[in-house]
Write an enzyme that holds these catalytic residues in place. Structure first.
Site, short mmCIF file in Angstrom:
data_model
loop_
_atom_site.label_atom_id
_atom_site.label_comp_id
_atom_site.label_asym_id
_atom_site.label_seq_id
_atom_site.Cartn_x
_atom_site.Cartn_y
_atom_site.Cartn_z
N ALA A 299 7.81 -6.40 0.15
CA ALA A 299 8.15 -7.81 -0.11
C ALA A 299 8.53 -8.10 -1.56
CB ALA A 299 6.95 -8.68 0.28
N HIS A 300 7.85 -7.45 -2.50
CA HIS A 300 8.07 -7.87 -3.89
C HIS A 300 9.41 -7.41 -4.46
CE1 HIS A 300 7.10 -4.20 -6.43
NE2 HIS A 300 6.60 -3.79 -5.27
N THR B 38 4.49 1.87 -0.68
CA THR B 38 3.69 3.08 -0.95
C THR B 38 2.76 3.36 0.22
OG1 THR B 38 3.81 2.71 -3.33
CG2 THR B 38 2.03 4.12 -2.55
N ASN C 277 16.35 3.48 -6.23
CA ASN C 277 15.78 2.52 -7.17
C ASN C 277 16.28 2.72 -8.60
OD1 ASN C 277 14.11 4.84 -6.32
ND2 ASN C 277 12.89 4.33 -8.12
N GLN D 279 14.66 -0.80 -1.58
CA GLN D 279 15.66 -1.38 -2.50
C GLN D 279 16.86 -1.98 -1.78
OE1 GLN D 279 15.30 -1.87 -5.69
NE2 GLN D 279 13.51 -0.62 -6.13
N CYS E 90 7.67 3.43 -11.95
CA CYS E 90 6.62 4.45 -11.84
C CYS E 90 6.72 5.45 -12.97
CB CYS E 90 6.75 5.19 -10.52
SG CYS E 90 6.64 4.05 -9.17
N1 PLP Z 1 10.17 2.95 -2.54
C1 PLP Z 1 11.14 2.55 -3.38
C2 PLP Z 1 12.55 2.97 -3.13
C3 PLP Z 1 10.83 1.74 -4.47
O1 PLP Z 1 11.79 1.37 -5.30
C4 PLP Z 1 9.48 1.36 -4.67
C5 PLP Z 1 9.10 0.54 -5.84
O2 PLP Z 1 9.34 0.89 -6.98
C6 PLP Z 1 8.51 1.80 -3.78
C7 PLP Z 1 8.90 2.59 -2.72
C8 PLP Z 1 7.06 1.41 -3.91
O3 PLP Z 1 6.91 0.11 -3.45
P1 PLP Z 1 5.53 -0.67 -3.49
O4 PLP Z 1 5.41 -1.21 -4.87
O5 PLP Z 1 5.69 -1.77 -2.47
O6 PLP Z 1 4.44 0.26 -3.13
#
Ligand code: PLP
Length: 374
Positions: free
Chosen positions: A197-198, A71, A149, A177, A322
């Site tokens: 990372a997560h 993000t 995702n 992803q 989300c």
């Molecule tokens: N972009 C994609 C394609 C994702 O799947 C996600 C997480 O759901 C994000 C961005 C956001 O990632 P982060 O939790 O590291 O901000």
């Protein structure tokens, strides 16, 4: 948790990443920007992690800026473009981007400067559609995620990148992803790249943005000169070390995992279709991540499925994390033109690197059992 099928939302910390985090926290807890010897060692370890990540992605280490996750990386990119691009320049993003691309692009650049690239019926950006858009709108940057995702759909990003180069547009890919699930070794050829990372066994709150070149600087967070003045704030070295270790450990396993898990996922899909003849799998005909099945259930709301499955011991999702909690808000399914009634029945399962045949068949059995009680 008997069976976790929400790996696209987040993944458990890999034991090797946990080890690496603890080791880094104990050995190199000093501030890498301080001037004494121990801080110098922490700074060296941080730079070595940057080199190792660069090797994994096929990107020069100097282009990598560590962030708190995808993000922040995406916001950094669009906030930076808003400052650098001429006022009449536009950017193009695919219709199925994660909200942290779509909302960030619209907020930082203004809605009028963000053009949407439509996807085909399977959720894929077609090269001829992109080519037309490049000729008509001449965007300064094109942003297309590597893997979605929600549906797991893979975009033909090498071909799309090449086309952008030919038309003088820069190419960004949110590969949150893709990285850790498929070979990432040439993703560094993208001008800009986002990772988190997560999503691959690393810790939460750690990620990166790869910039087009090392001299480029558009910080979102202002303050100290960390990350070569490209992102202020003391670097989270233990988190970064754990992230890079997770990717190093998982990468050699990826082709074997993809083969095994694709077979297990497809067997699950076949059992589901047999048990629920009116079930529809979204983007079934397109290349997809080996772990993801996005389904329109024949009846009952996705929240009902989710709570009953959770009671039965299975963690699944309604789409992206989300949008979870909000019935029928799947961006992907909306982009594919699915009607509102169907949207409320969308359920996503996403397995992991070590999901077993028993896990997948227990998941299908649980859906069948839950259906009896609904
Ligand atoms: N972009 C994609 C394609 C994702 O799947 C996600 C997480 O759901 C994000 C961005 C956001 O990632 P982060 O939790 O590291 O901000």
């Amino acid at each position: 948790m008997p069976a976790y099928f929400d790996h696209n939302a987040t993944t458990p910390l890999h034991p090797a990443a946990r080890e690496a985090w603890l080791r880094a926290s104990e050995k190199h807890w000093h501030n890498p920007s301080s001037l004494y010897r121990e801080a110098g060692f922490a700074s060296q370890a941080l730079e070595s992690a940057r080199e190792r990540l660069g090797d994994l992605l096929g990107a020069e280490a100097e282009r990598i800026v560590f962030t708190s996750g995808a993000t922040e990386s995406n916001n950094t990119l669009f906030a930076g473009l808003a400052r650098c691009l001429p006022p009449d320049a536009c950017v193009a993003i695919s219709a199925i981007e994660h909200p942290c691309v779509r909302e960030a692009a619209r907020a930082w650049l203004g809605r009028a400067r963000v053009v949407e690239i439509p996807v085909d019926a399977e959720g894929v950006v077609q090269p001829d559609v992109l080519k037309r858009l490049l000729l008509e709108k001449q965007p300064a940057l094109v942003s297309i995620m590597a893997a979605n995702n929600e549906s797991g759909v893979l975009q033909p990003w090498p071909e799309l990148l090449k086309m952008c180069r030919e038309h003088g547009a820069r190419f960004h890919s949110d590969a949150a992803q893709w990285i850790g699930k498929l070979d990432a070794s040439s993703l560094g050829t993208c001008d800009y790249l986002t990772g988190s990372a997560h999503k691959f066994g690393g810790p939460k709150g750690t990620g990166f943005l790869v910039l087009a070149d090392e001299a480029e600087s558009f910080p979102l967070l202002l303050g100290g000169p960390q990350e070569s003045s490209r992102r202020a704030g003391t670097e989270n070295y233990p988190g970064i070390e754990a992230m890079v270790t997770a990717l190093e450990v998982i990468t050699p396993r990826l082709s074997e995992v993809a083969q095994t898990q694709t077979a297990l996922r497809d067997a699950f899909a076949a059992s589901m279709k047999q048990a629920f003849p009116d079930l529809r799998i979204i983007s079934e005909g397109a290349p997809r991540l080996w772990n993801t099945v996005l389904m329109v259930m024949p009846e009952h709301s996705n929240l009902k499925w989710l709570t009953r499955m959770s009671r039965a011991g299975f963690a699944i999702s309604t789409g992206s994390a989300c949008s979870s909690g909000k019935e029928g808000s799947s961006v992907v399914v909306q982009a594919l033109g699915t009607d509102w009634e169907e949207l409320k029945r969308v359920v996503r399962v996403s397995g992991g690197w070590d999901s077993t045949a028993e896990d997948w068949s227990a998941l299908a059995e649980a859906f069948i059992e839950v259906a009896k009680g609904l």
